[in-house]
Design a protein around this motif. Sequence first.
Motif, PDB file in Angstrom:
ATOM      1  N   VAL A  80       0.853  -1.171   0.000  1.00 12.98           N
ATOM      2  CA  VAL A  80       0.000   0.000   0.000  1.00 12.98           C
ATOM      3  C   VAL A  80       0.896   1.231   0.000  1.00 12.98           C
ATOM      4  O   VAL A  80       1.734   1.397   0.887  1.00 12.98           O
ATOM      5  CB  VAL A  80      -0.932   0.033   1.233  1.00 12.98           C
ATOM      6  CG1 VAL A  80      -1.902   1.196   1.122  1.00 12.98           C
ATOM      7  CG2 VAL A  80      -1.686  -1.281   1.383  1.00 12.98           C
ATOM      8  N   CYS A  81       0.717   2.068  -1.025  1.00 12.30           N
ATOM      9  CA  CYS A  81       1.399   3.365  -1.050  1.00 12.30           C
ATOM     10  C   CYS A  81       0.425   4.403  -0.511  1.00 12.30           C
ATOM     11  O   CYS A  81      -0.781   4.345  -0.796  1.00 12.30           O
ATOM     12  CB  CYS A  81       1.804   3.745  -2.479  1.00 12.30           C
ATOM     13  SG  CYS A  81       2.918   2.572  -3.250  1.00 12.30           S
ATOM     14  N   ILE A  82       0.937   5.329   0.274  1.00  9.68           N
ATOM     15  CA  ILE A  82       0.066   6.315   0.902  1.00  9.68           C
ATOM     16  C   ILE A  82       0.748   7.678   0.901  1.00  9.68           C
ATOM     17  O   ILE A  82       1.975   7.774   1.014  1.00  9.68           O
ATOM     18  CB  ILE A  82      -0.309   5.870   2.341  1.00  9.68           C
ATOM     19  CG1 ILE A  82      -1.300   6.844   2.997  1.00  9.68           C
ATOM     20  CG2 ILE A  82       0.932   5.663   3.205  1.00  9.68           C
ATOM     21  CD1 ILE A  82      -1.883   6.332   4.316  1.00  9.68           C
TER      22      ILE A  82
ATOM     23  N   VAL B 155      -5.558  11.870   4.275  1.00 11.46           N
ATOM     24  CA  VAL B 155      -4.892  10.965   3.338  1.00 11.46           C
ATOM     25  C   VAL B 155      -5.153  11.512   1.937  1.00 11.46           C
ATOM     26  O   VAL B 155      -6.292  11.517   1.455  1.00 11.46           O
ATOM     27  CB  VAL B 155      -5.422   9.514   3.483  1.00 11.46           C
ATOM     28  CG1 VAL B 155      -4.818   8.611   2.413  1.00 11.46           C
ATOM     29  CG2 VAL B 155      -5.108   8.964   4.872  1.00 11.46           C
TER      30      VAL B 155
ATOM     31  N   LEU C   1      -3.951   7.104  -1.947  1.00  9.62           N
ATOM     32  CA  LEU C   1      -3.651   5.754  -1.444  1.00  9.62           C
ATOM     33  C   LEU C   1      -3.800   4.783  -2.603  1.00  9.62           C
ATOM     34  O   LEU C   1      -4.762   4.865  -3.368  1.00  9.62           O
ATOM     35  CB  LEU C   1      -4.614   5.414  -0.303  1.00  9.62           C
ATOM     36  CG  LEU C   1      -4.312   4.113   0.478  1.00  9.62           C
ATOM     37  CD1 LEU C   1      -4.561   4.297   1.965  1.00  9.62           C
ATOM     38  CD2 LEU C   1      -5.128   2.967  -0.069  1.00  9.62           C
ATOM     39  N   GLU C   2      -2.849   3.900  -2.777  1.00  8.61           N
ATOM     40  CA  GLU C   2      -2.932   2.958  -3.889  1.00  8.61           C
ATOM     41  C   GLU C   2      -2.408   1.593  -3.466  1.00  8.61           C
ATOM     42  O   GLU C   2      -1.321   1.478  -2.910  1.00  8.61           O
ATOM     43  CB  GLU C   2      -2.124   3.495  -5.085  1.00  8.61           C
ATOM     44  CG  GLU C   2      -2.484   2.810  -6.378  1.00  8.61           C
ATOM     45  CD  GLU C   2      -2.048   3.611  -7.612  1.00  8.61           C
ATOM     46  OE1 GLU C   2      -2.144   4.866  -7.609  1.00  8.61           O
ATOM     47  OE2 GLU C   2      -1.592   2.961  -8.581  1.00  8.61           O
ATOM     48  N   ARG C   3      -3.229   0.573  -3.717  1.00  5.69           N
ATOM     49  CA  ARG C   3      -2.834  -0.808  -3.391  1.00  5.69           C
ATOM     50  C   ARG C   3      -2.310  -1.500  -4.634  1.00  5.69           C
ATOM     51  O   ARG C   3      -2.836  -1.313  -5.730  1.00  5.69           O
ATOM     52  CB  ARG C   3      -4.032  -1.597  -2.889  1.00  5.69           C
ATOM     53  CG  ARG C   3      -4.518  -1.158  -1.536  1.00  5.69           C
ATOM     54  CD  ARG C   3      -5.567  -2.106  -0.969  1.00  5.69           C
ATOM     55  NE  ARG C   3      -5.880  -1.706   0.396  1.00  5.69           N
ATOM     56  CZ  ARG C   3      -6.663  -0.672   0.724  1.00  5.69           C
ATOM     57  NH1 ARG C   3      -7.250   0.046  -0.223  1.00  5.69           N
ATOM     58  NH2 ARG C   3      -6.868  -0.356   1.987  1.00  5.69           N
TER      59      ARG C   3
ATOM     60  N   MET D  92      -6.342   0.474   8.605  1.00  2.11           N
ATOM     61  CA  MET D  92      -5.455   1.567   8.203  1.00  2.11           C
ATOM     62  C   MET D  92      -4.157   1.592   9.015  1.00  2.11           C
ATOM     63  O   MET D  92      -3.262   2.397   8.735  1.00  2.11           O
ATOM     64  CB  MET D  92      -6.174   2.913   8.313  1.00  2.11           C
ATOM     65  CG  MET D  92      -7.136   3.196   7.169  1.00  2.11           C
ATOM     66  SD  MET D  92      -6.273   3.239   5.546  1.00  2.11           S
ATOM     67  CE  MET D  92      -5.478   4.871   5.667  1.00  2.11           C
TER      68      MET D  92
ATOM     69  N   PRO E 292      -0.880   1.006   6.500  1.00  3.23           N
ATOM     70  CA  PRO E 292      -0.409   2.153   5.711  1.00  3.23           C
ATOM     71  C   PRO E 292      -0.068   3.365   6.572  1.00  3.23           C
ATOM     72  O   PRO E 292       0.937   4.056   6.318  1.00  3.23           O
ATOM     73  CB  PRO E 292      -1.596   2.462   4.775  1.00  3.23           C
ATOM     74  CG  PRO E 292      -2.608   1.393   4.967  1.00  3.23           C
ATOM     75  CD  PRO E 292      -2.160   0.470   6.043  1.00  3.23           C
TER      76      PRO E 292
END
Lengths: 315, 315
Positions: free
Chosen positions: B19-21, B29, B32-34, B286, B289
């Motif tokens: 997970v990028c956050i 936030v 956010l990208e999984r 959460m 991340p």
Amino acid sequence: MPTPAKLLAGVELGGTKCVCILGTGPDDVRALERLPTADREETLLHIENVLERWRAQHGAPRALGIASFGPVDLRVGSPTYGFITTTPKPGWRDTDVAQRLGRRLGIPVGVDTDVNGAALAERRWGAAKGLDDFAYVTVGTGIGVGTIVRGESIFGMNHTELGHIRVARKPGDAFAGVCSFHGDCIEGLASGPAIEARAGMPASQLPPDHPTWDFVAHGLGQLMHIMVLSTAPQRIFLGGGVMCGQAHLFDRVRHELKRSLNGYVEAPELGQGLPQFIAPPGLGEMAGPLGALAVAAEAEVRSQAMGAATTAASR
Amino acid sequence: MPTPAKLLAGVELGGTKCVCILGTGPDDVRALERLPTADREETLLHIENVLERWRAQHGAPRALGIASFGPVDLRVGSPTYGFITTTPKPGWRDTDVAQRLGRRLGIPVGVDTDVNGAALAERRWGAAKGLDDFAYVTVGTGIGVGTIVRGESIFGMNHTELGHIRVARKPGDAFAGVCSFHGDCIEGLASGPAIEARAGMPASQLPPDHPTWDFVAHGLGQLMHIMVLSTAPQRIFLGGGVMCGQAHLFDRVRHELKRSLNGYVEAPELGQGLPQFIAPPGLGEMAGPLGALAVAAEAEVRSQAMGAATTAASR
């Protein structure tokens, strides 16, 4: 000329004996007196008399350190701060030590467990110089572990007390254990009294090929496995009466640790560095009393810092 | 007007997904990208692309935090600092993550384990606010424990990794365990895959009275016993996929802990406070991340402190 070191007093309160000490470090012990840990009132009066006699002879120390068998209440602000709490030692349950001695002497008092004290002494004067993260293990009448993280002993909801964890048993080991609280915790499985109960003779008389050592090495290896994964010490100093004169046991414990971790942690400490990673401490039998002095030294530093803060605030 | 919080980037590197956050905290936030944790080169390129796209859209973050599955090399100055080391995950052994992403983005990078990150996030934004000594346990695909002592994660010879300790087995439990390194370590005995292997169905489908829970509760109780005596956390937050929807399991674990300690440690946390002592975390899914963001925040603070020290030294 270097600043003269500060005179400190310490009391190592052990299960069978207490050691009072006065000095500035291992090369400057001005006085040392051993007394049996007997009836609690008698013992505490004896300690008070020793400390007051020394004060008359040598001048007032800057701080007193108490390094005590546990469990001891170290929660600052607790009404029973510095009390020994749930010990199985007869007559010593719920005993005020630190508040009483602090009131009597009127100097800053620090308290920690005997093994945390010994660890701090090893860092100040012994084999742990320069290390911020390490552990000191004593295997004797009991098993105690002092754990230092970033230069200080750990205190959360309580002090640590790793000698009373349960570990995975060696297959075929059906010994019930001797701990009055837990039966087969590691202290119950591998301390001096446990070895004597297993083998029918004291650890010091067991030959290196006695099968009891297999169970002891396995248990201590499991303790080390848990230490490596719980606080990841840079080194583990393994001492105490059982380890004395049992050089073979060090290698067995190292072997059991390595076998149990099974390559999971890759670090020089677990490869070529393994003989240094698990090694004897440096202060020998003086680790205990010097531990009390180390606790005093930390109390003195804290008290100075608080004094400085108070002075700054009142300007 | 309060100072605007600093923009931070994070990467939670998990065994099955990353997970990028981007943001400043749970209430802010920005992105956010999984993405799946697949082939390592593909995955790292994917992460780099996400972070560079965000930098173009939102401006440069102040620091990057990486919260990674372990073991990961966190020894500052090590040539493999920030590498994933001995993971059983195919293709990921000895993988540079932190140095590579740091070079690419040119900002301060912090690295910690995923569970230490989650613990730091709980302290910054979640259920551990105000606590200096606590632990965060996740029971899911694996078992991980983040341990905070005096406000920071522990790092000695290595990071901690308490999910891979061996524990005393419940009598009658002959399950071989599923850990590829240790077989019956606590992760091998009580993680999601262990439960599925024991019961023949996923944990989420097991009714509360399924006998497998007895073994799971016993194992987790032993883990808690060891935690209480090794770092003495003020609270233990117990989360992860296996705990979700298994309210009964909390009480069983508390019961097993209390039974195993057998009155040895006297503390409010183990009496009336027990329901709060072992409790769910606050950040839910959460935590992972946000853990990466918390690691970034710590890296940013460290980098500021170093910058200040450098500036002071060059005056």
